[in-house]
Scaffold this motif. Structure first.
Motif, PDB file in Angstrom:
ATOM      1  N   ASN A 256      -2.051  10.152 -22.694  1.00  0.00           N
ATOM      2  CA  ASN A 256      -1.297   8.906 -22.605  1.00  0.00           C
ATOM      3  C   ASN A 256      -0.069   8.888 -23.509  1.00  0.00           C
ATOM      4  N   GLY A 257       0.234  10.023 -24.153  1.00  0.00           N
ATOM      5  CA  GLY A 257       1.445  10.087 -24.964  1.00  0.00           C
ATOM      6  C   GLY A 257       1.300   9.558 -26.374  1.00  0.00           C
ATOM      7  N   ILE A 258       0.131   9.065 -26.743  1.00  0.00           N
ATOM      8  CA  ILE A 258      -0.083   8.487 -28.071  1.00  0.00           C
ATOM      9  C   ILE A 258      -1.019   9.381 -28.871  1.00  0.00           C
ATOM     10  N   LEU A 259      -0.594   9.745 -30.086  1.00  0.00           N
ATOM     11  CA  LEU A 259      -1.455  10.536 -30.949  1.00  0.00           C
ATOM     12  C   LEU A 259      -2.588   9.670 -31.481  1.00  0.00           C
ATOM     13  N   PRO A 260      -3.784  10.222 -31.614  1.00  0.00           N
ATOM     14  CA  PRO A 260      -4.913   9.424 -32.119  1.00  0.00           C
ATOM     15  C   PRO A 260      -4.720   9.065 -33.585  1.00  0.00           C
ATOM     16  N   SER A 261      -5.385   8.015 -34.015  1.00  0.00           N
ATOM     17  CA  SER A 261      -5.306   7.613 -35.415  1.00  0.00           C
ATOM     18  C   SER A 261      -5.944   8.678 -36.297  1.00  0.00           C
ATOM     19  N   GLU A 262      -5.449   8.777 -37.518  1.00  0.00           N
ATOM     20  CA  GLU A 262      -5.958   9.747 -38.471  1.00  0.00           C
ATOM     21  C   GLU A 262      -6.142   9.061 -39.822  1.00  0.00           C
ATOM     22  N   THR A 263      -6.901   9.695 -40.678  1.00  0.00           N
ATOM     23  CA  THR A 263      -7.110   9.197 -42.029  1.00  0.00           C
ATOM     24  C   THR A 263      -6.083   9.837 -42.951  1.00  0.00           C
ATOM     25  N   LEU A 264      -5.387   9.032 -43.703  1.00  0.00           N
ATOM     26  CA  LEU A 264      -4.402   9.514 -44.664  1.00  0.00           C
ATOM     27  C   LEU A 264      -5.006   9.499 -46.064  1.00  0.00           C
ATOM     28  N   LEU A 265      -4.912  10.629 -46.750  1.00  0.00           N
ATOM     29  CA  LEU A 265      -5.294  10.732 -48.156  1.00  0.00           C
ATOM     30  C   LEU A 265      -4.020  10.953 -48.952  1.00  0.00           C
ATOM     31  N   ALA A 266      -3.767  10.112 -49.934  1.00  0.00           N
ATOM     32  CA  ALA A 266      -2.558  10.219 -50.754  1.00  0.00           C
ATOM     33  C   ALA A 266      -2.936  10.323 -52.221  1.00  0.00           C
ATOM     34  N   GLU A 267      -2.154  11.100 -52.973  1.00  0.00           N
ATOM     35  CA  GLU A 267      -2.392  11.284 -54.410  1.00  0.00           C
ATOM     36  C   GLU A 267      -1.222  10.722 -55.208  1.00  0.00           C
ATOM     37  N   TRP A 268      -1.544   9.941 -56.241  1.00  0.00           N
ATOM     38  CA  TRP A 268      -0.541   9.392 -57.164  1.00  0.00           C
ATOM     39  C   TRP A 268      -0.995   9.746 -58.579  1.00  0.00           C
ATOM     40  N   PRO A 269      -0.555  10.889 -59.114  1.00  0.00           N
ATOM     41  CA  PRO A 269      -0.972  11.277 -60.471  1.00  0.00           C
ATOM     42  C   PRO A 269      -0.566  10.242 -61.508  1.00  0.00           C
ATOM     43  N   PRO A 270      -1.337  10.103 -62.575  1.00  0.00           N
ATOM     44  CA  PRO A 270      -1.039   9.099 -63.599  1.00  0.00           C
ATOM     45  C   PRO A 270       0.340   9.246 -64.217  1.00  0.00           C
ATOM     46  N   ASP A 271       0.863  10.487 -64.313  1.00  0.00           N
ATOM     47  CA  ASP A 271       2.148  10.695 -64.956  1.00  0.00           C
ATOM     48  C   ASP A 271       3.322  10.716 -63.977  1.00  0.00           C
ATOM     49  N   ALA A 272       3.069  10.347 -62.711  1.00  0.00           N
ATOM     50  CA  ALA A 272       4.136  10.348 -61.705  1.00  0.00           C
ATOM     51  C   ALA A 272       4.582   8.916 -61.418  1.00  0.00           C
ATOM     52  N   SER A 273       5.826   8.779 -60.992  1.00  0.00           N
ATOM     53  CA  SER A 273       6.382   7.442 -60.718  1.00  0.00           C
ATOM     54  C   SER A 273       6.101   6.985 -59.293  1.00  0.00           C
ATOM     55  N   ALA A 274       5.574   7.884 -58.453  1.00  0.00           N
ATOM     56  CA  ALA A 274       5.280   7.555 -57.060  1.00  0.00           C
ATOM     57  C   ALA A 274       4.260   8.562 -56.539  1.00  0.00           C
ATOM     58  N   PRO A 275       3.632   8.285 -55.393  1.00  0.00           N
ATOM     59  CA  PRO A 275       2.712   9.265 -54.806  1.00  0.00           C
ATOM     60  C   PRO A 275       3.403  10.601 -54.583  1.00  0.00           C
ATOM     61  N   THR A 276       2.665  11.678 -54.739  1.00  0.00           N
ATOM     62  CA  THR A 276       3.261  13.019 -54.679  1.00  0.00           C
ATOM     63  C   THR A 276       2.746  13.894 -53.550  1.00  0.00           C
ATOM     64  N   ASP A 277       1.489  13.705 -53.120  1.00  0.00           N
ATOM     65  CA  ASP A 277       0.902  14.605 -52.128  1.00  0.00           C
ATOM     66  C   ASP A 277       0.155  13.805 -51.068  1.00  0.00           C
ATOM     67  N   TYR A 278       0.154  14.375 -49.850  1.00  0.00           N
ATOM     68  CA  TYR A 278      -0.394  13.656 -48.704  1.00  0.00           C
ATOM     69  C   TYR A 278      -1.147  14.619 -47.809  1.00  0.00           C
ATOM     70  N   TRP A 279      -2.256  14.126 -47.224  1.00  0.00           N
ATOM     71  CA  TRP A 279      -3.044  14.903 -46.285  1.00  0.00           C
ATOM     72  C   TRP A 279      -3.444  14.006 -45.122  1.00  0.00           C
ATOM     73  N   LEU A 280      -3.493  14.565 -43.921  1.00  0.00           N
ATOM     74  CA  LEU A 280      -4.047  13.879 -42.753  1.00  0.00           C
ATOM     75  C   LEU A 280      -5.352  14.575 -42.386  1.00  0.00           C
ATOM     76  N   THR A 281      -6.336  13.779 -42.019  1.00  0.00           N
ATOM     77  CA  THR A 281      -7.642  14.352 -41.693  1.00  0.00           C
ATOM     78  C   THR A 281      -8.253  13.641 -40.504  1.00  0.00           C
ATOM     79  N   SER A 282      -9.059  14.389 -39.757  1.00  0.00           N
ATOM     80  CA  SER A 282      -9.810  13.814 -38.642  1.00  0.00           C
ATOM     81  C   SER A 282     -11.122  13.208 -39.109  1.00  0.00           C
ATOM     82  N   LEU A 283     -11.484  13.430 -40.363  1.00  0.00           N
ATOM     83  CA  LEU A 283     -12.719  12.857 -40.891  1.00  0.00           C
ATOM     84  C   LEU A 283     -12.582  11.337 -40.977  1.00  0.00           C
ATOM     85  N   PRO A 284     -13.648  10.590 -40.745  1.00  0.00           N
ATOM     86  CA  PRO A 284     -13.556   9.129 -40.726  1.00  0.00           C
ATOM     87  C   PRO A 284     -13.193   8.559 -42.088  1.00  0.00           C
ATOM     88  N   PRO A 285     -12.566   7.368 -42.095  1.00  0.00           N
ATOM     89  CA  PRO A 285     -12.118   6.773 -43.364  1.00  0.00           C
ATOM     90  C   PRO A 285     -13.243   6.403 -44.307  1.00  0.00           C
TER      91      PRO A 285
END
Length: 372
Positions: free
Chosen positions: A275-304
């Motif tokens: 149908n042209g639409i990608l399925p929903s995915e779970t986003l994992l984001a990392e924001w280290p304590p010494d960073a001013s913004a999130p730095t790393d991102y992952w998409l996964t098919s595992l449930p939220p």
């Protein structure tokens, strides 16, 4: 596994009692033994020994001084950090936090080797049926091979070089393979509650695919919404310098990318299934304590609702493959092979894989005494 900096054929032969370089050259480069059954035996043995938590995909480069070795081309060479003449091998590894081992390999064939009239193909023994295939497709081929060997599928882990490809993620889903793959923060997606709408069909021509009525936004914007308070501290393993911890957030998103209709239809069993639409995915984001913004991102098919510590452990477990490459190159001569043929390259990486597997099993053996 003997001492000596170079692990190409001539210096290795010189370190052997009989010094028979011709015999070693014949065994590695010309002998017709099939490497695949050897890798299959290694993969089965290492899977039983490790009980892997994931299959990690990556690729590594083999710098070359000339362009006559099979599949050598001027391309990005990770070993040198720039574009240079090199070969690139794609590998899949069985991984735990304690140990890991390569299971199988594919040699990446660049587009400039696709010319069937290129004399280099004949000289290097490149099979006529082998041509340029994207690295993510080579990875999928390797995963299918491992499953055909009877190995139980594991969660697939890969860096952004593979994770950025919506087609790669779709190929994993269509094969019922769970994954957690790195992506860039500028990858776009819709919020989890966004719903695509299909325009009314007017009775002529192809139906228009559904579309979102709201604009997609970058993953870093979705992750940063709510500020630091939306992130929680997670400790995922003990490192050499103590506990490894950072702050993470999990949320559902709807990726905004597209994949070719023909590819989706082929995997889904017909054009009507796509149908042209990608399925929903779970986003994992990392924001280290010494960073001013999130730095790393992952998409996964595992449930939220998957435990966040498990998601983080799997996302971070890719460090083991870098350890494998380092040991295989620095200690076992993975990138020292000076032969030029397709058969020789596969024989060489198979023998290095066997040596690496032997050393890994020795380290895992509780009966082996630790060195003084």
């Amino acid at each position: 596994m003997l001492d000596g900096r170079r692990k190409s054929i001539q210096p290795m032969a010189e370190r052997l009692p009989d010094g028979n370089m011709q015999a070693l050259q014949q065994f590695v480069s010309q002998s017709p033994w099939d490497h695949a059954p050897v890798l299959r035996q290694i993969a089965g043995k290492m899977t039983s020994a490790l009980g892997p938590e994931a299959w990690v995909i990556d690729d590594t480069s083999f710098p070359k001084s000339g362009d006559q070795s099979v599949a050598t081309s001027r391309q990005y060479c990770g070993a040198l950090g720039k574009r240079s003449l090199c070969q690139v091998g794609v590998s899949v590894h069985a991984v735990t936090d304690q140990a890991s081992s390569p299971l199988s390999w594919r040699l990446f064939v660049p587009p400039d080797w696709d010319d069937r009239n290129d004399d280099r193909r004949r000289r290097t023994g490149l099979p006529t049926q082998v041509g340029h295939v994207e690295k993510w497709r080579l990875a999928i081929e390797t995963l299918e091979e491992l499953i055909s060997w009877g190995l139980a599928p594991q969660v697939v882990v890969a860096d952004a070089g593979y994770g950025q490809s919506a087609a790669f993620r779709h190929a994993l889903r269509s094969r019922d393979l769970d994954y957690i793959v790195a992506v860039r923060g500028d990858e776009t997606a819709h919020r989890h509650d966004a719903e695509p709408e299909a325009p009314a069909y007017r009775g002529a021509g192809r139906r228009t695919l559904p579309r979102y009525r709201t604009d997609s936004v970058a993953l870093y914007e979705l992750a940063a919404a709510g500020g630091r308070r939306a992130f929680r501290q997670v400790t995922w393993r003990q490192g050499s310098r103590g506990a490894m911890r950072s702050r993470f957030r999990v949320l559902q998103v709807r990726p905004a990318g597209k994949i070719p209709r023909a590819l989706a239809a082929a995997d889904a069993g017909g054009s009507a299934a796509w149908n042209g639409i990608l399925p929903s995915e779970t986003l994992l984001a990392e924001w280290p304590p010494d960073a001013s913004a999130p730095t790393d991102y992952w998409l996964t098919s595992l449930p939220p609702d998957t435990a966040i510590r498990r998601l983080v452990r799997l996302a971070k477990i890719r460090w083991r493959i870098e350890h494998d490459y380092r040991e295989m190159k620095h200690g076992l001569g993975l990138d020292h092979f000076e032969g030029r043929t397709w058969r020789g390259w596969h024989h060489h990486v198979t023998l290095v894989t066997a040596a690496h597997a032997f050393l890994t099993l020795r380290r895992l053996d509780p009966k082996v005494e630790a060195p003084a």
